[in-house]
Motif scaffolding. Structure first.
Motif, PDB file in Angstrom:
ATOM      1  N   THR A 131       1.095  -1.476  -0.035  1.00  0.00           N
ATOM      2  CA  THR A 131       0.149  -0.227   0.007  1.00  0.00           C
ATOM      3  C   THR A 131       1.099   1.571  -0.464  1.00  0.00           C
ATOM      4  OG1 THR A 131      -1.373  -1.424   0.857  1.00  0.00           O
ATOM      5  CG2 THR A 131      -1.714   1.146   1.311  1.00  0.00           C
ATOM      6  N   THR A 136      -3.245   0.183  -3.774  1.00  0.00           N
ATOM      7  CA  THR A 136      -3.081  -0.905  -2.859  1.00  0.00           C
ATOM      8  C   THR A 136      -2.504  -2.527  -4.413  1.00  0.00           C
ATOM      9  OG1 THR A 136      -3.490  -1.427  -0.918  1.00  0.00           O
ATOM     10  CG2 THR A 136      -2.465  -3.523  -1.275  1.00  0.00           C
ATOM     11  N   TRP A 172       1.162   2.725  -9.032  1.00  0.00           N
ATOM     12  CA  TRP A 172       0.615   3.428  -7.513  1.00  0.00           C
ATOM     13  C   TRP A 172      -0.185   5.161  -8.015  1.00  0.00           C
ATOM     14  CZ3 TRP A 172       3.674  -0.566  -7.606  1.00  0.00           C
ATOM     15  CH2 TRP A 172       3.200  -1.796  -6.886  1.00  0.00           C
TER      16      TRP A 172
END
Length: 201
Positions: A131, A136, A172
């Motif tokens: 995460t 995540t 991400w």
């Protein structure tokens, strides 16, 4: 009847892992507490095809549950993003900004393992979820070494090792400069050691 301080701390740890669906792993567990002084996550990234930028995160905390006899394990690590250091203050400030890690909004990252893989009793890979930056995604850490020893410093049994992986930062949501030639792939090298908790009963 009240719990001792040691037993209370262990009860809290077990409760935390239970909430992650890992209680079954603890049936015959050996719980280790990560040593922040011997644990770090370092990164390197190609800088526009010219040089390599590198840095790291320090002061990591968490737990390891390691059961070599059953070839099972669990690790949960919290990474304080504000600990980022490259040795260049201006560069640190830029990486902590909203252009990259946005530390003000996402002050911590977290890795939780989902599977440990062994070969002839030796740790080979640790799979889990990272995460970071509010998202995540799965990550596989490849062990370059893993060992346990009796630490003269911590005065307890210590287990740990070195792990490597490469992640795509755009997964991400960290995309700054990728359209200008700065690579999206980040190499991670993780050093981790953890000391056996005093009360594992």
């Amino acid at each position: 009847m009240t719990l001792s301080t040691k037993k209370l701390k262990r009860a809290i740890a077990i409760t935390a892992i239970s909430s992650l669906g890992m209680l079954s792993v603890l049936a015959h567990s050996a719980m280790y507490e990560i040593d922040p002084n011997h644990t770090a996550a370092r990164f390197s990234v190609d800088h526009f095809g010219t040089s390599t930028n590198a840095g790291g995160f320090y002061g990591l905390t968490g737990i390891i549950d390691y059961q070599p006899e059953d070839e099972q394990g669990f690790v949960g690590i919290t990474i304080p993003m504000g600990s980022l250091s490259t040795g260049l203050k201006a560069f640190d400030t830029h990486l902590k900004s909203a252009d990259f890690f946005d530390v003000a909004k996402y002050p911590t990252a977290y890795f939780k393992s989902t599977e440990w893989q062994f070969d002839d009793g030796e740790v080979q890979t640790v799979k889990g979820d990272l995460t970071l930056h509010g998202q995540t995604h799965p990550v596989t850490l490849n062990a370059t070494q893993f060992n346990c020893y009796d630490s003269p410093v911590l005065e307890t049994k210590v287990c740990g090792g070195d792990f490597e992986t490469t992640i795509d930062r755009t997964q991400w949501g960290i995309t700054t400069y990728t359209d200008g030639g700065m690579m999206k792939d980040i190499k991670l090298v993780i050093q981790v050691e953890a000391g056996l908790k005093e009360d594992n009963s």
